[in-house]
Design an enzyme around this catalytic site. Structure first.
Site, PDB file in Angstrom:
ATOM      1  N   CYS A 174      -0.913  -0.435   0.541  1.00 56.61           N
ATOM      2  CA  CYS A 174      -2.165  -0.307   1.290  1.00 56.61           C
ATOM      3  C   CYS A 174      -2.879  -1.650   1.417  1.00 56.61           C
ATOM      4  CB  CYS A 174      -3.109   0.665   0.585  1.00 56.61           C
ATOM      5  SG  CYS A 174      -2.406   2.252   0.133  1.00 56.61           S
ATOM      6  N   CYS A 175      -3.595  -1.814   2.518  1.00 49.68           N
ATOM      7  CA  CYS A 175      -4.505  -2.942   2.705  1.00 49.68           C
ATOM      8  C   CYS A 175      -3.770  -4.279   2.548  1.00 49.68           C
ATOM      9  CB  CYS A 175      -5.668  -2.810   1.721  1.00 49.68           C
ATOM     10  SG  CYS A 175      -7.057  -3.904   2.056  1.00 49.68           S
ATOM     11  N   ILE A 176      -4.131  -5.093   1.559  1.00 43.53           N
ATOM     12  CA  ILE A 176      -3.513  -6.403   1.372  1.00 43.53           C
ATOM     13  C   ILE A 176      -2.211  -6.322   0.578  1.00 43.53           C
ATOM     14  CG2 ILE A 176      -4.726  -6.926  -0.791  1.00 43.53           C
ATOM     15  CD1 ILE A 176      -3.876  -9.377   2.113  1.00 43.53           C
TER      16      ILE A 176
END
Length: 203
Positions: A174-176
């Site tokens: 997820c995300c970074i």
């Protein structure tokens, strides 16, 4: 939800195509399909602390756990047993000078204490692994936050990624967190939202 970790990919494709004509039913049908195929699957969730600026993003981590629970998957939570890069005062958005916290101990807040050191994660005992985002993924699982494209990934994190990839088991990021896989797994590339830099590709 992460395309339900690819478990539903083949089985749900025909159904999803037909549901394109009935969008009001698509969500319920996808959940029903994903629940049927995810039920009993063993999914490891790797946290990086507790708090968006120096650990796991709490909304992402809890959303992952809630969706897995709704789909009746069996979750196990892990985190590295080492100090955080630093501690951020989330009220002020600034470093808390003189404070030190442990990634595993902080992650236990989200896991309600039911958590193990990342060193105990065995890919052979799990069907998939998910890494929620938050700055902790870029600070405590690797040093992307300070080193950028010259980053290195913590050895235990890299070992987990290689083990699941080698076993052809799904990896959710997820995300970074996708930068972890992009750095560790040969041929993996991601976009970082900056089209003017290296064509938006990393690494």
């Amino acid at each position: 939800f992460f395309r339900m970790l690819r478990f539903v990919a083949k089985a749900s494709a025909p159904r999803l195509c037909s549901l394109a004509l009935s969008p009001s039913l698509a969500g319920a049908a996808l959940f029903s399909t994903s629940q049927r195929l995810m039920a009993g699957k063993r999914v490891a969730v790797v946290l990086s602390g507790c708090g968006v600026y120096d650990g796991a993003e709490i909304h992402e981590a809890t959303s992952v756990l809630i969706h897995l629970s709704r789909a009746k998957a069996q979750t196990s939570i892990f985190a590295p047993d080492r100090p955080q890069m630093h501690v951020i005062n989330h009220l002020k958005g600034a470093p808390a000078e003189g404070e030190s916290r442990n990634v595993l101990v902080e992650s236990a807040r989200i896991a309600r204490g039911n958590i193990k050191p990342l060193s105990e994660l065995d890919a052979s005992s799990q069907d998939a692994v998910i890494f929620p985002g938050g700055f902790g993924a870029a600070k405590n699982l690797c040093d992307f936050a300070t080193q950028g494209t010259n980053m290195t990934v913590q050895p235990d994190v890299a070992a987990v990624l290689r083990a699941f990839h080698g076993a052809k088991k799904p990896i959710g990021l997820c995300c970074i967190a996708p930068v972890l896989a992009a750095k560790v797994l040969p041929g993996a590339t991601v976009t970082l939202g900056k089209e003017e830099a290296e064509g938006g590709r990393f690494p």
